[in-house]
Scaffold this motif. Structure first.
Motif, PDB file in Angstrom:
ATOM      1  N   LYS A 133       0.847  -1.195   0.000  1.00 40.26           N
ATOM      2  CA  LYS A 133       0.000   0.000   0.000  1.00 40.26           C
ATOM      3  C   LYS A 133       0.877   1.238   0.000  1.00 40.26           C
ATOM      4  CE  LYS A 133      -0.875   0.449   4.933  1.00 40.26           C
ATOM      5  NZ  LYS A 133      -1.909   0.617   5.930  1.00 40.26           N
ATOM      6  N   GLU A 189      -5.810   4.055  -0.341  1.00 40.47           N
ATOM      7  CA  GLU A 189      -6.400   3.057  -1.239  1.00 40.47           C
ATOM      8  C   GLU A 189      -5.661   2.895  -2.567  1.00 40.47           C
ATOM      9  OE1 GLU A 189     -10.603   2.315  -1.220  1.00 40.47           O
ATOM     10  OE2 GLU A 189     -10.869   3.942   0.225  1.00 40.47           O
ATOM     11  N   TYR A 241      -2.690   0.755  -4.279  1.00 43.64           N
ATOM     12  CA  TYR A 241      -1.948  -0.472  -4.013  1.00 43.64           C
ATOM     13  C   TYR A 241      -1.097  -0.857  -5.207  1.00 43.64           C
ATOM     14  CZ  TYR A 241      -4.995  -0.970   0.008  1.00 43.64           C
ATOM     15  OH  TYR A 241      -5.649  -0.743   1.191  1.00 43.64           O
TER      16      TYR A 241
END
Length: 97
Positions: free
Chosen positions: A9, A15, A17
């Motif tokens: 991450k 959010e 990745y």
């Protein structure tokens, strides 16, 4: 086709990745990507197969990117998607009417 990948991450973008083949680690990730992504933080390892489903990504695209370029970058959802999934109560609270 079964691939074991590591998922990292981003410390800079919520959010976001980065999927890489576990055997390769981060060696195939372009250097130019890392300043934008930040220092990758290992989240977990995952076995990917064409039959597996992922919450936000097309598994075929992920597997293809891993094969072709050695990594797959999952971008954060657009702000519109966040708004679509907010509970109605939160939307009403922020409504000026």
């Amino acid at each position: 086709m079964k691939k074991i990948c590591s998922i990292y991450k981003s410390p800079r973008k919520n959010e976001m990745y980065l999927y890489v083949l576990k055997a390769d680690g981060l060696e195939r990730v372009p250097e130019a990507l890392l300043p934008f992504f930040g220092t990758p933080l290992h989240a977990f390892d995952l076995v990917l197969t064409p039959q597996r489903t992922l919450a936000r990504e097309d598994i075929v695209k992920v597997l293809d990117n891993l094969e072709q370029q050695g990594y797959h970058l999952q971008m954060p959802p657009a702000e519109d998607e966040y708004i679509e999934h907010l509970p109605e109560e939160l939307l009403r609270r922020n409504d000026p009417m």
